[in-house]
Write a protein that holds these residues in place. Structure first.
Motif, PDB file in Angstrom:
ATOM      1  N   PRO A  31      58.263  20.180  12.087  1.00 10.33           N
ATOM      2  CA  PRO A  31      59.659  19.865  11.564  1.00 10.33           C
ATOM      3  C   PRO A  31      59.931  19.551  10.008  1.00 10.33           C
ATOM      4  O   PRO A  31      60.850  19.872   9.638  1.00 10.33           O
ATOM      5  CB  PRO A  31      60.319  19.146  12.573  1.00 10.33           C
ATOM      6  N   LEU A  32      58.819  18.649   9.677  1.00 11.65           N
ATOM      7  CA  LEU A  32      59.205  18.243   8.306  1.00 11.65           C
ATOM      8  C   LEU A  32      58.967  19.334   7.278  1.00 11.65           C
ATOM      9  O   LEU A  32      59.523  19.445   6.084  1.00 11.65           O
ATOM     10  CB  LEU A  32      58.059  17.250   8.058  1.00 11.65           C
ATOM     11  N   ARG A  38      64.010  23.918   3.564  1.00 11.36           N
ATOM     12  CA  ARG A  38      65.652  23.870   3.303  1.00 11.36           C
ATOM     13  C   ARG A  38      65.984  23.168   1.947  1.00 11.36           C
ATOM     14  O   ARG A  38      66.685  23.597   1.162  1.00 11.36           O
ATOM     15  CB  ARG A  38      66.160  23.448   4.447  1.00 11.36           C
ATOM     16  N   LEU A  39      65.426  21.923   1.743  1.00 12.47           N
ATOM     17  CA  LEU A  39      65.617  21.112   0.553  1.00 12.47           C
ATOM     18  C   LEU A  39      65.270  21.790  -0.835  1.00 12.47           C
ATOM     19  O   LEU A  39      65.871  21.942  -1.772  1.00 12.47           O
ATOM     20  CB  LEU A  39      65.020  19.766   0.463  1.00 12.47           C
ATOM     21  N   MET A  40      63.908  22.473  -0.861  1.00 12.44           N
ATOM     22  CA  MET A  40      63.615  23.387  -2.068  1.00 12.44           C
ATOM     23  C   MET A  40      64.378  24.436  -2.387  1.00 12.44           C
ATOM     24  O   MET A  40      64.605  24.650  -3.288  1.00 12.44           O
ATOM     25  CB  MET A  40      62.146  23.790  -1.611  1.00 12.44           C
ATOM     26  N   ARG A  60      71.967  18.455  11.106  1.00 14.42           N
ATOM     27  CA  ARG A  60      72.773  19.871  11.005  1.00 14.42           C
ATOM     28  C   ARG A  60      72.281  20.998  11.442  1.00 14.42           C
ATOM     29  O   ARG A  60      72.745  21.770  12.085  1.00 14.42           O
ATOM     30  CB  ARG A  60      73.142  20.049   9.544  1.00 14.42           C
ATOM     31  N   ILE A  61      70.675  21.173  11.539  1.00 14.22           N
ATOM     32  CA  ILE A  61      70.103  22.241  12.040  1.00 14.22           C
ATOM     33  C   ILE A  61      70.362  22.106  13.589  1.00 14.22           C
ATOM     34  O   ILE A  61      70.389  23.247  14.390  1.00 14.22           O
ATOM     35  CB  ILE A  61      68.550  22.156  11.789  1.00 14.22           C
ATOM     36  N   ARG A  69      65.348  25.585  16.239  1.00 16.09           N
ATOM     37  CA  ARG A  69      65.215  26.065  14.773  1.00 16.09           C
ATOM     38  C   ARG A  69      64.351  25.005  14.009  1.00 16.09           C
ATOM     39  O   ARG A  69      63.807  25.404  13.026  1.00 16.09           O
ATOM     40  CB  ARG A  69      66.703  26.070  14.184  1.00 16.09           C
ATOM     41  N   LEU A  70      64.084  23.865  14.593  1.00 16.08           N
ATOM     42  CA  LEU A  70      63.069  22.854  13.861  1.00 16.08           C
ATOM     43  C   LEU A  70      61.704  23.579  14.074  1.00 16.08           C
ATOM     44  O   LEU A  70      60.832  23.105  13.159  1.00 16.08           O
ATOM     45  CB  LEU A  70      63.227  21.542  14.527  1.00 16.08           C
TER      46      LEU A  70
END
Length: 298
Positions: A31-32, A38-40, A60-61, A69-70
């Motif tokens: 999950p990380l 997403r952040l990149m 939010r996911i 979705r994780l």
């Protein structure tokens, strides 16, 4: 240390041990990896609908897309994780004696440990670049309704972008893995050399975890910039126009000019939280499995 412990494992044992270590790590930390991607992929300096933190990504996911979705896109890395991690450790164990012989050294030195890690990283990158591209496409928020799953993603990329698309980001992937492996194995060599000798198996596992976690953190700090560029290259859809990033150096310059230097470290926190402890998990599992194999199969 006994001769039995010193005796190098055959490649197929190294391969199997690396595979077990890799799959163990990814199941714990995946999950990380989704949060990191997403952040990149967030272009710009914040605001709007952008994620603000790891917890915001997770919240939010789960709220907008569902908890499953994780683990979106886990199949490609699971499929490649076995050969990827196996190649990481097996290549490192194979290149080390080769370089010692080449440079007339009886023991591994810090520079040779770094060189061995870099070479292992390049080897690893050639294997993982394409599965990484598929994983990134599946993890990206904007692709949530575009691909039904792994094979659908592969089919659509091939049909819409051609076979060459699967090599997108290869150069940046080589940078990413060469820097991570060089930093990881090079620092582990130095850290273990300066730590007290373990007197028990539990102490040895603790040293391996600490060395692996520190090595994973150093590797992550070195390789996050090429990872950001690679992620953006691999997520590009030609339907959206010409690519903004094509190589690591060129892409890094563009990101720094448009978003600032800190943008090269977007996703660093989830990445280091995964690959710091993950590096420790890798080393502990690999060492445990190889020790078991030496004791029972050799």
């Amino acid at each position: 240390m006994s001769a039995k412990t010193d005796k190098p494992l055959p490649f197929h044992f190294q391969f199997a041990a690396g595979a077990i270590a890799g799959v163990s790590e990814i199941l714990c930390m995946y999950p990380l990896d989704v949060a990191k991607t997403r952040l990149m992929l967030q272009v710009g300096k914040g605001g709007g609908d952008q994620y603000t933190s790891i917890l915001d990504v997770f919240r939010r996911i789960i709220k907008e897309e569902g908890a499953s979705r994780l683990y979106r896109g886990i199949l490609p890395p699971i499929m490649v994780e076995a050969p990827k991690r196996a190649i990481k450790f097996a290549s490192n164990d194979t290149y080390a004696p080769m370089y010692k012989k080449l440079f007339n050294k009886t023991e591994l030195t810090q520079p040779l440990a770094i060189l061995t890690g870099v070479t292992a990283g390049v080897t690893e990158a050639l294997i993982v670049a394409t599965p990484e591209l598929v994983k990134i496409r599946l993890q990206a928020k904007e692709n949530a309704g575009r691909y039904l799953g792994t094979m659908d993603c592969v089919r659509k990329i091939y049909a819409q972008e051609g076979l060459k698309a699967f090599a997108n980001g290869l150069e940046a992937t080589i940078w990413r893995h060469a820097l991570w492996n060089g930093g990881y194995f090079g620092s582990i060599f130095g850290i273990k050399k300066h730590m007290p000798k373990a007197e028990t198996k539990k102490g040895e596992l603790l040293i391996n975890f600490v060395a692996g976690a520190i090595g994973g953190t150093i590797g992550t700090t070195l390789n996050t910039p090429p990872d950001v560029v690679k992620t953006r290259i691999q997520n590009h859809n030609p339907a959206n126009g010409p690519p903004r990033y094509t190589t690591f150096i060129g892409g890094a310059k563009t990101i720094m000019q448009e978003e600032g230097f800190r943008a090269l470290y977007k996703g660093y926190l989830p990445k280091v939280l995964r690959l710091g402890p993950g590096g420790g998990i890798l080393l502990v599992v690999y060492d445990t499995v190889t020790t078991y194999m030496r004791n029972h199969f050799m």
